[in-house]
Design a protein around this motif. Structure first.
Motif, mmCIF file in Angstrom:
data_model
loop_
_atom_site.group_PDB
_atom_site.id
_atom_site.type_symbol
_atom_site.label_atom_id
_atom_site.label_comp_id
_atom_site.label_asym_id
_atom_site.label_seq_id
_atom_site.Cartn_x
_atom_site.Cartn_y
_atom_site.Cartn_z
ATOM 1 N N GLU A 285 10.192 2.829 0.929
ATOM 2 C CA GLU A 285 10.672 2.148 -0.273
ATOM 3 C C GLU A 285 12.167 1.842 -0.177
ATOM 4 O OE1 GLU A 285 9.732 2.646 -4.970
ATOM 5 O OE2 GLU A 285 10.317 4.457 -3.901
ATOM 6 N N MET A 286 12.925 2.786 0.328
ATOM 7 C CA MET A 286 14.367 2.573 0.468
ATOM 8 C C MET A 286 14.674 1.472 1.479
ATOM 9 S SD MET A 286 16.138 6.357 0.169
ATOM 10 C CE MET A 286 15.046 7.196 1.319
ATOM 11 N N ALA A 287 13.777 1.286 2.451
ATOM 12 C CA ALA A 287 13.976 0.255 3.476
ATOM 13 C C ALA A 287 13.320 -1.068 3.112
ATOM 14 C CB ALA A 287 13.421 0.754 4.812
ATOM 15 N N GLY A 288 12.638 -1.119 1.976
ATOM 16 C CA GLY A 288 11.985 -2.354 1.559
ATOM 17 C C GLY A 288 10.738 -2.694 2.358
ATOM 18 N N ILE A 289 10.050 -1.668 2.862
ATOM 19 C CA ILE A 289 8.828 -1.869 3.639
ATOM 20 C C ILE A 289 7.619 -1.512 2.781
ATOM 21 C CG2 ILE A 289 7.515 -1.142 5.669
ATOM 22 C CD1 ILE A 289 10.153 -0.485 7.029
ATOM 23 N N GLU A 290 6.697 -2.443 2.631
ATOM 24 C CA GLU A 290 5.504 -2.177 1.826
ATOM 25 C C GLU A 290 4.612 -1.151 2.510
ATOM 26 O OE1 GLU A 290 3.372 -5.689 0.833
ATOM 27 O OE2 GLU A 290 4.990 -6.528 -0.379
ATOM 28 N N CYS A 291 3.860 -0.422 1.685
ATOM 29 C CA CYS A 291 3.009 0.657 2.194
ATOM 30 C C CYS A 291 1.547 0.456 1.806
ATOM 31 C CB CYS A 291 3.457 2.005 1.635
ATOM 32 S SG CYS A 291 5.130 2.472 2.034
ATOM 33 N N GLN A 292 0.705 1.014 2.627
ATOM 34 C CA GLN A 292 -0.719 1.134 2.341
ATOM 35 C C GLN A 292 -1.121 2.577 2.604
ATOM 36 O OE1 GLN A 292 -3.976 -1.678 3.693
ATOM 37 N NE2 GLN A 292 -4.213 -0.090 5.237
ATOM 38 N N VAL A 293 -2.048 3.101 1.814
ATOM 39 C CA VAL A 293 -2.678 4.375 2.160
ATOM 40 C C VAL A 293 -3.991 4.049 2.849
ATOM 41 C CG1 VAL A 293 -3.659 6.531 1.332
ATOM 42 C CG2 VAL A 293 -1.588 5.644 0.290
ATOM 43 N N GLY A 294 -4.090 4.462 4.089
ATOM 44 C CA GLY A 294 -5.245 4.121 4.901
ATOM 45 C C GLY A 294 -6.251 5.249 4.997
ATOM 46 N N SER A 295 -7.347 4.953 5.665
ATOM 47 C CA SER A 295 -8.488 5.863 5.720
ATOM 48 C C SER A 295 -8.762 6.355 7.133
ATOM 49 C CB SER A 295 -9.741 5.136 5.194
ATOM 50 O OG SER A 295 -10.900 5.913 5.415
ATOM 51 N N MET A 296 -9.174 7.603 7.225
ATOM 52 C CA MET A 296 -9.751 8.144 8.451
ATOM 53 C C MET A 296 -11.243 8.397 8.226
ATOM 54 S SD MET A 296 -7.222 8.537 10.737
ATOM 55 C CE MET A 296 -7.525 9.956 11.788
ATOM 56 N N VAL A 297 -11.797 7.710 7.255
ATOM 57 C CA VAL A 297 -13.196 7.830 6.837
ATOM 58 C C VAL A 297 -13.466 9.246 6.319
ATOM 59 C CG1 VAL A 297 -15.577 7.177 7.397
ATOM 60 C CG2 VAL A 297 -13.707 6.182 8.696
ATOM 61 N N GLU A 298 -12.675 9.620 5.317
ATOM 62 C CA GLU A 298 -12.817 10.925 4.686
ATOM 63 C C GLU A 298 -13.913 10.915 3.631
ATOM 64 O OE1 GLU A 298 -8.248 10.372 5.358
ATOM 65 O OE2 GLU A 298 -9.973 9.139 4.742
ATOM 66 N N SER A 299 -14.341 12.096 3.239
ATOM 67 C CA SER A 299 -15.279 12.263 2.129
ATOM 68 C C SER A 299 -14.554 11.998 0.814
ATOM 69 C CB SER A 299 -15.831 13.688 2.129
ATOM 70 O OG SER A 299 -14.863 14.600 1.621
ATOM 71 N N SER A 300 -15.225 12.262 -0.296
ATOM 72 C CA SER A 300 -14.611 12.109 -1.608
ATOM 73 C C SER A 300 -13.354 12.952 -1.764
ATOM 74 C CB SER A 300 -15.610 12.498 -2.708
ATOM 75 O OG SER A 300 -16.583 11.499 -2.903
ATOM 76 N N VAL A 301 -13.297 14.094 -1.094
ATOM 77 C CA VAL A 301 -12.139 14.989 -1.234
ATOM 78 C C VAL A 301 -10.885 14.354 -0.639
ATOM 79 C CG1 VAL A 301 -11.166 17.220 -0.539
ATOM 80 C CG2 VAL A 301 -13.525 17.089 -1.351
ATOM 81 N N GLY A 302 -10.928 14.010 0.649
ATOM 82 C CA GLY A 302 -9.771 13.419 1.301
ATOM 83 C C GLY A 302 -9.443 12.039 0.765
ATOM 84 N N SER A 303 -10.471 11.268 0.418
ATOM 85 C CA SER A 303 -10.236 9.929 -0.126
ATOM 86 C C SER A 303 -9.542 10.010 -1.474
ATOM 87 C CB SER A 303 -11.566 9.173 -0.254
ATOM 88 O OG SER A 303 -12.168 8.976 1.013
ATOM 89 N N ALA A 304 -9.976 10.917 -2.331
ATOM 90 C CA ALA A 304 -9.329 11.082 -3.633
ATOM 91 C C ALA A 304 -7.862 11.460 -3.471
ATOM 92 C CB ALA A 304 -10.056 12.141 -4.462
ATOM 93 N N ALA A 305 -7.578 12.330 -2.518
ATOM 94 C CA ALA A 305 -6.184 12.729 -2.277
ATOM 95 C C ALA A 305 -5.328 11.519 -1.925
ATOM 96 C CB ALA A 305 -6.132 13.771 -1.166
ATOM 97 N N GLY A 306 -5.845 10.649 -1.056
ATOM 98 C CA GLY A 306 -5.120 9.441 -0.697
ATOM 99 C C GLY A 306 -4.929 8.508 -1.873
ATOM 100 N N PHE A 307 -5.949 8.386 -2.712
ATOM 101 C CA PHE A 307 -5.843 7.521 -3.887
ATOM 102 C C PHE A 307 -4.766 8.016 -4.856
ATOM 103 C CE2 PHE A 307 -10.248 5.804 -3.056
ATOM 104 C CZ PHE A 307 -9.840 4.476 -2.953
#
Length: 370
Positions: A285-307
């Motif tokens: 954010e400080m460098a002005g670079i947009e971000c995405q949270v990506g997937s390693m094909v996690e279950s609901s647990v890991g996916s929810a954490a990323g969300f």
């Protein structure tokens, strides 16, 4: 509040159909689930989805590290002291980010439940109300990928992440086929997973793609070739995203200093969980670079954490956490309102884990107690 017990489950999540990317093909997704219990009776869940090619960890090694090193060291610790938890893990063993992510996620789940707030309230509060879901197209023939894309458009999807990374011009043919089938208004993101290896090969593909209105091109060169990303970025207007080339603070510093990418793909399994992911997002954010949270094909647990990470930061402009949609059976109940995802307001991760399914999918298990 102290951590009293950690149950470690090595599971295989069954996929609806094989997941094919440039370096491997999966019929099931290996995952490690931990169940962390405190002396106050609060239970939190965490997940580790390691990848030999991305995190440098195998399923077996991750299980061993959790069982013999990280889980025993967490007994007696306060799960709300995130900085101290990570410092303790980092002093015990270097790297192993996916293993550390499982501990991190479980601690955040417990913290949210203890304070009766969703995890996103612990890391900045909710900024986004919902995100569109991007459907991931596994590598296949041009016709197969185009047909699948057309089917998903009919279901309401408006964006695709195309997995490529074989022979560059065959990949171009795949992308052309999908673009012709779905039309000009559908977003297409191309993920090469390092498969084009170097800048020279990538630039050959880029020249053929510049007329196809690609949203971005992700990790075309080898992960450690930051200079290769710089060269490609200097010779194309297609936005470049770094994925495998970003793990932690060290790589983020170099990416920022060299202006090596337009976007970065932050994955909890690559950086060690929610807490370090937020640090990377702040740097970007400080460098002005947009971000995405990506997937390693996690279950609901890991996916929810990323969300929760994605929903809490303005700089997060996309998410690709679609693991639960790919499984024929999942351990949790993360809800997707296709083609969107909206998090609930339940405490912690907001995911209810079905322990009967967890036991059913379990290949082996250990319990670490105080």
């Amino acid at each position: 509040m102290k951590i009293k017990q950690i149950d470690i489950y090595a599971i295989h999540l069954p996929l609806v159909e094989p997941f094919v990317i440039s370096y491997d093909s999966y019929d099931t997704m290996p995952s490690i689930i931990i169940k962390m219990t405190t002396d106050t009776g609060i239970v939190g869940y965490g997940e580790s989805v390691p990848d030999d090619h991305v995190t440098g960890e195998s399923w077996e090694s991750t299980y061993a590290v959790l069982k013999h090193q990280l889980a025993p060291a967490m007994i007696g610790e306060n799960p709300l002291e995130f900085e101290k938890i990570h410092d303790r893990m980092n002093r015990i063993i270097r790297d192993v980010p996916a293993a550390k992510a499982a501990i991190d996620i479980a601690c955040f789940d417990i913290a949210g439940k203890a304070l009766q707030v969703p995890v996103y309230q612990l890391i900045g509060g909710r900024f986004h109300q919902k995100f569109p879901i991007t459907h991931v197209l596994s590598i296949g023939s041009p016709e197969k990928m185009a047909n699948e894309a057309a089917e998903r458009v009919a279901m309401g999807y408006r964006s695709f992440k195309m997995k490529v990374g074989t022979e560059v011009m065959k990949d171009v043919a795949r992308i052309q086929a999908v673009r012709e089938r779905v039309g000009a208004d559908i977003a297409i993101r191309v993920d090469v997973n390092q498969g084009w290896v170097n800048a020279a090969t990538t630039l050959r593909g880029v020249r053929a793609l510049e007329s196809l209105d690609i949203d971005w091109l992700e990790q075309p060169v080898k992960a450690d070739d930051i200079d290769g990303m710089v060269e490609v970025k200097s010779k194309t207007w297609i936005p470049l995203m770094i994925d495998e080339g970003l793990h932690g603070v060290k790589e983020m510093r170099e990416i920022i200093a060299k202006r090596a990418a337009d976007k970065v793909n932050i994955k909890l399994m690559k950086c060690g969980g929610i807490y370090p992911a937020m640090k990377l997002a702040n740097m970007a954010e400080m460098a002005g670079i947009e971000c995405q949270v990506g997937s390693m094909v996690e279950s609901s647990v890991g996916s929810a954490a990323g969300f929760h990470v994605a929903f809490s930061k303005k700089i997060m402009t996309s998410v690709e956490l679609t693991g639960p949609l790919k499984f024929s059976k999942d351990i949790g109940d993360l809800h997707y309102d296709v083609p969107f995802i909206e998090l609930n307001e339940q405490p912690g991760l907001g995911v209810n884990v079905d322990e009967s399914i967890l036991e059913e999918l379990c290949k082996f298990k250990d319990v670490v107690k105080g």
